[in-house]
Design an enzyme around this catalytic site. Sequence first.
Site, short mmCIF file in Angstrom:
data_model
loop_
_atom_site.label_atom_id
_atom_site.label_comp_id
_atom_site.label_asym_id
_atom_site.label_seq_id
_atom_site.Cartn_x
_atom_site.Cartn_y
_atom_site.Cartn_z
N HIS A 36 0.81 -1.22 0.00
CA HIS A 36 0.00 0.00 0.00
C HIS A 36 0.85 1.27 0.00
O HIS A 36 0.46 2.26 -0.62
CB HIS A 36 -0.95 -0.03 1.19
CG HIS A 36 -2.00 -1.08 1.07
ND1 HIS A 36 -2.60 -1.68 2.16
CD2 HIS A 36 -2.55 -1.68 -0.03
CE1 HIS A 36 -3.48 -2.57 1.75
NE2 HIS A 36 -3.46 -2.60 0.42
N HIS A 47 -8.00 -8.06 -8.09
CA HIS A 47 -8.44 -8.88 -6.95
C HIS A 47 -8.62 -7.93 -5.77
O HIS A 47 -7.80 -7.88 -4.86
CB HIS A 47 -7.42 -9.98 -6.64
CG HIS A 47 -7.23 -10.97 -7.75
ND1 HIS A 47 -6.52 -10.68 -8.90
CD2 HIS A 47 -7.67 -12.25 -7.90
CE1 HIS A 47 -6.51 -11.74 -9.70
NE2 HIS A 47 -7.21 -12.71 -9.11
N SER A 92 -6.72 -1.60 -0.95
CA SER A 92 -6.27 -0.90 -2.16
C SER A 92 -7.38 -0.10 -2.86
O SER A 92 -7.12 1.02 -3.31
CB SER A 92 -5.60 -1.88 -3.13
OG SER A 92 -6.42 -2.99 -3.40
N GLU A 106 -14.04 -8.30 -7.75
CA GLU A 106 -14.04 -9.22 -6.61
C GLU A 106 -15.09 -10.29 -6.86
O GLU A 106 -16.27 -9.99 -7.05
CB GLU A 106 -14.33 -8.48 -5.31
CG GLU A 106 -14.44 -9.37 -4.10
CD GLU A 106 -13.24 -10.30 -3.90
OE1 GLU A 106 -13.46 -11.52 -3.73
OE2 GLU A 106 -12.10 -9.80 -3.96
N ASP A 130 -14.50 -12.85 -11.76
CA ASP A 130 -13.17 -13.39 -11.50
C ASP A 130 -12.10 -12.36 -11.88
O ASP A 130 -12.19 -11.71 -12.93
CB ASP A 130 -12.98 -14.67 -12.30
CG ASP A 130 -11.61 -15.27 -12.13
OD1 ASP A 130 -11.38 -15.92 -11.10
OD2 ASP A 130 -10.75 -15.07 -13.02
N GLY A 131 -11.10 -12.22 -11.04
CA GLY A 131 -10.07 -11.21 -11.28
C GLY A 131 -9.29 -11.41 -12.55
O GLY A 131 -8.92 -10.43 -13.22
N ASP A 173 -3.21 -8.61 -7.37
CA ASP A 173 -2.94 -9.03 -6.00
C ASP A 173 -3.78 -10.27 -5.68
O ASP A 173 -4.71 -10.21 -4.88
CB ASP A 173 -3.29 -7.85 -5.06
CG ASP A 173 -3.13 -8.20 -3.60
OD1 ASP A 173 -2.42 -9.17 -3.29
OD2 ASP A 173 -3.74 -7.49 -2.78
#
Length: 283
Positions: free
Chosen positions: A18, A41, A102, A120, A145-146, A166
């Site tokens: 971060h 994600h 994030s 997400e 889905d990411g 991520d």
Amino acid sequence: MNYRHGFHAGNFADVLKHVMLMRILTHLNGKDKPYRIVDSHAGAGRYDLGSEEALRTHEWRDGVARLDQAPLAPAAESLLAPWRAALAAARSLYGPDAYPGSPWLCRQAMRADDRLIAAELHENTYRKLVQAIGRDSRCKALAIDGWVALGANVPPKERRGLVLIDPPFEEKDEFATLAAAFIAAWRKWPTGSYALWYPVKDRRAADGLLAAIAEAGIGRLLRLEIDVDRPEAAGGLGATGLLVVNPPWLLAQEAEILLPALCERLAQGPRPRYRCEAIRPDG
């Protein structure tokens, strides 16, 4: 997947990820043209360090709580300022136990014409993400889905921005999936900036990620890692990394100031280590 980031929110890996995210966004804000962030994600967006999950592991005590103890050296503290400001803003709104993820940090950094796509897949976490984003017209949460979101949202129409990848790393082949999905995205948008987070539990897996990316002919990489020398008896994660592709040109210099300061403050053993390695197209 059984991964829930609430157990790990605010730990040393989050701090590295971060802090550097806010540095990248600060550089993006240095030019007038709008940009787009794709958070593949995204997670819940913000977390409660007083929750049952967080109190079960107390990982934040060796992460964000260490940074709360006292300022770092002035040069490092100056670079931490955007992250500290965002953290303070989250706490002022949601209480002292709030920790921004994030998507929330991106919202804090973005300007009026910038945009965020946050993906997400998991239903309960997605609902929390929607709450964290609120009715901000600059932001869009996707319940997909990411890896699908990554492929579908590059290149952005702004042709400028950041892709944060991520994944939860709960699957055995997650490093291979990360490498393949990132390379495919980069081929669609080679001028974009990307930040790939990864745990360092198996050094061969982390090195393999970099090797696969290098073999694809992708240059201008910045490899950032910290190892807090967590005792083996404590279990869990002891080292983490962030691979930045097409980094802002000052980011490596900033990392050379931030990483040793963070490594010293976040150390859990006598031999913490960091890596700040710039890799150019010519090798």
